[in-house]
Design a protein around this motif. Sequence first.
Motif, PDB file in Angstrom:
ATOM      1  N   UNK A  44      74.701  60.319  35.336  1.00 36.50           N
ATOM      2  CA  UNK A  44      74.356  60.828  34.011  1.00 36.50           C
ATOM      3  C   UNK A  44      73.169  61.788  34.038  1.00 36.50           C
ATOM      4  N   UNK A  45      72.353  61.715  35.088  1.00 36.56           N
ATOM      5  CA  UNK A  45      71.231  62.635  35.252  1.00 36.56           C
ATOM      6  C   UNK A  45      71.163  63.088  36.697  1.00 36.56           C
ATOM      7  N   UNK A  46      70.505  64.216  36.893  1.00 38.23           N
ATOM      8  CA  UNK A  46      70.147  64.645  38.245  1.00 38.23           C
ATOM      9  C   UNK A  46      68.628  64.662  38.307  1.00 38.23           C
ATOM     10  N   UNK A  47      68.104  64.401  39.482  1.00 40.68           N
ATOM     11  CA  UNK A  47      66.661  64.402  39.697  1.00 40.68           C
ATOM     12  C   UNK A  47      66.369  65.430  40.785  1.00 40.68           C
ATOM     13  N   UNK A  48      65.539  66.402  40.448  1.00 42.95           N
ATOM     14  CA  UNK A  48      65.187  67.443  41.403  1.00 42.95           C
ATOM     15  C   UNK A  48      63.671  67.516  41.534  1.00 42.95           C
ATOM     16  N   UNK A  49      63.228  67.977  42.691  1.00 39.38           N
ATOM     17  CA  UNK A  49      61.797  68.143  42.917  1.00 39.38           C
ATOM     18  C   UNK A  49      61.330  69.391  42.186  1.00 39.38           C
ATOM     19  N   UNK A  50      60.219  69.256  41.469  1.00 41.82           N
ATOM     20  CA  UNK A  50      59.654  70.378  40.729  1.00 41.82           C
ATOM     21  C   UNK A  50      58.143  70.274  40.814  1.00 41.82           C
ATOM     22  N   UNK A  51      57.545  71.110  41.640  1.00 42.97           N
ATOM     23  CA  UNK A  51      56.094  71.113  41.829  1.00 42.97           C
ATOM     24  C   UNK A  51      55.582  69.731  42.233  1.00 42.97           C
ATOM     25  N   UNK A  52      56.314  69.088  43.131  1.00 38.48           N
ATOM     26  CA  UNK A  52      55.898  67.785  43.624  1.00 38.48           C
ATOM     27  C   UNK A  52      56.226  66.622  42.705  1.00 38.48           C
ATOM     28  N   UNK A  53      56.889  66.903  41.606  1.00 35.29           N
ATOM     29  CA  UNK A  53      57.264  65.849  40.662  1.00 35.29           C
ATOM     30  C   UNK A  53      58.774  65.855  40.514  1.00 35.29           C
ATOM     31  N   UNK A  54      59.312  64.761  40.048  1.00 33.89           N
ATOM     32  CA  UNK A  54      60.753  64.646  39.877  1.00 33.89           C
ATOM     33  C   UNK A  54      61.139  65.040  38.457  1.00 33.89           C
ATOM     34  N   UNK A  55      61.958  66.064  38.334  1.00 33.70           N
ATOM     35  CA  UNK A  55      62.425  66.542  37.049  1.00 33.70           C
ATOM     36  C   UNK A  55      63.796  65.931  36.779  1.00 33.70           C
ATOM     37  N   UNK A  56      63.930  65.290  35.641  1.00 30.08           N
ATOM     38  CA  UNK A  56      65.167  64.603  35.275  1.00 30.08           C
ATOM     39  C   UNK A  56      65.922  65.478  34.278  1.00 30.08           C
ATOM     40  N   UNK A  57      67.183  65.768  34.607  1.00 31.95           N
ATOM     41  CA  UNK A  57      68.021  66.627  33.773  1.00 31.95           C
ATOM     42  C   UNK A  57      69.349  65.927  33.530  1.00 31.95           C
TER      43      UNK A  57
END
Length: 139
Positions: A44-57
């Motif tokens: 239901x979500x993807x988690x990607x690295x964004x500036x050392x943090x996990x971005x949930x989309x």
Amino acid sequence: MLLTEEPMHGYQLMQAIADRSGGRWTPSPGAIYPTINQLEDEGLVTVTADAGRKLVTLTDAGREYVEGRRDASADPFAAFASATPGADLRGLLEELHSATRQVARNGTEEQRTAAAKILTDARRSLYLLLADAPKAPEA
């Protein structure tokens, strides 16, 4: 539901929930991150690295899931919006905790003893408040 508005980091999700609930519901990282992992496992979500943090989309499946339940699911923040605003007890408790730590670290033995009595009296007064009992007499 929050992720339909924009992708967020875990901390942003915690803050958004706290804001929308007027501070009455502030999830901990121990609640948010396992939930994010579960949503990711379910696709239901993807988690990607964004500036050392996990971005949930939200994924397309996640958007479909939310939209498919929008009419049947209650807004989890609706009850908080209709609640009468009250004192920020959580904030006051955090301030009390900070002051107590300062006395514990830097106070004299006499100050720590006095602080213990203040805290004991405060606890007793709160329980009396819940019991609708008269206020404890002043010492």
